[in-house]
Scaffold this active site. Sequence first.
Site, PDB file in Angstrom:
ATOM      1  N   ASP A  95      -9.990  -7.340   6.851  1.00  0.00           N
ATOM      2  CA  ASP A  95      -9.022  -6.313   6.456  1.00  0.00           C
ATOM      3  C   ASP A  95      -9.617  -5.439   5.340  1.00  0.00           C
ATOM      4  O   ASP A  95      -9.650  -4.213   5.486  1.00  0.00           O
ATOM      5  CB  ASP A  95      -7.682  -6.949   6.047  1.00  0.00           C
ATOM      6  CG  ASP A  95      -6.680  -5.875   5.658  1.00  0.00           C
ATOM      7  OD1 ASP A  95      -6.011  -5.337   6.543  1.00  0.00           O
ATOM      8  OD2 ASP A  95      -6.597  -5.544   4.452  1.00  0.00           O
ATOM      9  N   ILE A 127       0.828  -1.215   0.000  1.00  0.00           N
ATOM     10  CA  ILE A 127       0.000   0.000   0.000  1.00  0.00           C
ATOM     11  C   ILE A 127       0.858   1.260   0.000  1.00  0.00           C
ATOM     12  O   ILE A 127       0.470   2.285  -0.573  1.00  0.00           O
ATOM     13  CB  ILE A 127      -1.025  -0.006   1.171  1.00  0.00           C
ATOM     14  CG1 ILE A 127      -2.149   0.977   0.888  1.00  0.00           C
ATOM     15  CG2 ILE A 127      -0.362   0.295   2.500  1.00  0.00           C
ATOM     16  CD1 ILE A 127      -2.957   0.678  -0.353  1.00  0.00           C
ATOM     17  N   LYS A 143      -5.454   1.920   7.959  1.00  0.00           N
ATOM     18  CA  LYS A 143      -6.541   1.145   8.538  1.00  0.00           C
ATOM     19  C   LYS A 143      -6.176  -0.326   8.530  1.00  0.00           C
ATOM     20  O   LYS A 143      -5.383  -0.723   7.672  1.00  0.00           O
ATOM     21  CB  LYS A 143      -7.859   1.371   7.792  1.00  0.00           C
ATOM     22  CG  LYS A 143      -7.792   1.245   6.285  1.00  0.00           C
ATOM     23  CD  LYS A 143      -7.398  -0.010   5.592  1.00  0.00           C
ATOM     24  CE  LYS A 143      -8.110  -1.286   5.933  1.00  0.00           C
ATOM     25  NZ  LYS A 143      -7.663  -2.428   5.034  1.00  0.00           N
ATOM     26  N   SER A 199      12.043   0.835   6.665  1.00  0.00           N
ATOM     27  CA  SER A 199      11.585  -0.471   6.202  1.00  0.00           C
ATOM     28  C   SER A 199      12.784  -1.401   6.209  1.00  0.00           C
ATOM     29  O   SER A 199      13.910  -0.955   5.981  1.00  0.00           O
ATOM     30  CB  SER A 199      11.028  -0.337   4.783  1.00  0.00           C
ATOM     31  OG  SER A 199       9.904  -1.157   4.585  1.00  0.00           O
ATOM     32  N   ARG A 200      12.539  -2.676   6.468  1.00  0.00           N
ATOM     33  CA  ARG A 200      13.667  -3.619   6.484  1.00  0.00           C
ATOM     34  C   ARG A 200      14.110  -3.937   5.060  1.00  0.00           C
ATOM     35  O   ARG A 200      15.281  -4.160   4.805  1.00  0.00           O
ATOM     36  CB  ARG A 200      13.268  -4.896   7.220  1.00  0.00           C
ATOM     37  CG  ARG A 200      12.908  -4.653   8.681  1.00  0.00           C
ATOM     38  CD  ARG A 200      12.154  -5.825   9.246  1.00  0.00           C
ATOM     39  NE  ARG A 200      10.969  -6.135   8.441  1.00  0.00           N
ATOM     40  CZ  ARG A 200      10.109  -7.089   8.717  1.00  0.00           C
ATOM     41  NH1 ARG A 200      10.296  -7.841   9.780  1.00  0.00           N
ATOM     42  NH2 ARG A 200       9.064  -7.303   7.939  1.00  0.00           N
TER      43      ARG A 200
END
Length: 303
Positions: A165, A11, A87, A33-34
């Site tokens: 979700d 996303i 969300k 972020s990894r």
Amino acid sequence: MQIALVGIGKIALDQHVPALAASPDWDLAATVSRNGRVPGVEAFSSIDEMLATRQEIGTVSLCLPPVPRLAAAQAVLRAGRHLMLEKPPGATLAEVHALRDMAAAQGVSLFATWHSRMAQAVAAAKAWLVGRTIHEGRITWREDVRKWHPGQDWIFEAGGMGVFDPGINALSILTEILPEPVHLTAAELDVPANRQAPIAARLSLTGGITADFDFRQQGPQTWDMEFLTDAGPIALRMGGNILEIDGVQAEGRNSIMGEYPALYHRMARLVRNGSSDVDLVPMVLVADAFALARRTTADPFEF
Ligand code: NAP
């Protein structure tokens, strides 16, 4: 204003990065972020390091899945930064209550976003329903989990919410547009034998409203809400982006690309006004579904 984006996955890349690139309000100043990166933007793998190193970044937007999100959210608020949440805003209601209290104590803005509420025809549907009586409503929210959540095993883990979700997007629209509040009266969940969260769910709510959520859709998604009212039928299609009154398109267009620019515009206003927006009503319906539901074991699911 400078903003950092955390959790560079589907996303973030599909929606957040383009929305920020086009925004007059925001400058994407860092990512955390990894594995994920955004070309041309300084990348960190630790949120604590980013918060300590880039003190001038005043706002952080979290695109992590709900379960690993809490620790990052607490770190952002502890560091006195404004916070925007994808969300659903958390894995449980209580943890989002705690974040809301923490944001208030720190004097920063917290925005628990519901991107579907920003869909192009939602405000028009809400305005049309004012003063009208709804006799019944039917939500059909079916999508192919392999297309929209490719390989995302977290969605079927405990706390991942499964088909809720996307289903919570429908509930976020429903609770925005209805003239009267609703609550859950019954639910059925289909949980794959090898998973922890439902692949399909059917809900009954007060006011004659039902919802059918399913991740096993083949082909194009169906994101529809149809209501029968004292003034005739009304429908929202394409996730709230198209409004039909009496079967005729009255508002909107067939695109979901306006939702995230509208979210970031709202976040900018919240930060400038020193206010927060944390509405947990859609999540209450999901929590109540998990509390009330009859469960059926469905076929095992693999991506
Ligand atoms: P995703 O791609 O699976 O995850 C986003 C990023 O979060 C991953 O790239 C990963 O980044 C990080 N991450 C994943 N699991 C983690 C873990 N256990 N611990 C720490 N970091 C982890 O998911 P997504 O589809 O972008 O969804 C993220 C959020 O956006 C969810 O709440 C979802 O409901 C919401 N959303 C998704 C969609 C959609 O269509 N997919 C639409 C609207 C909203 P690194 O590995 O690089 O750290």
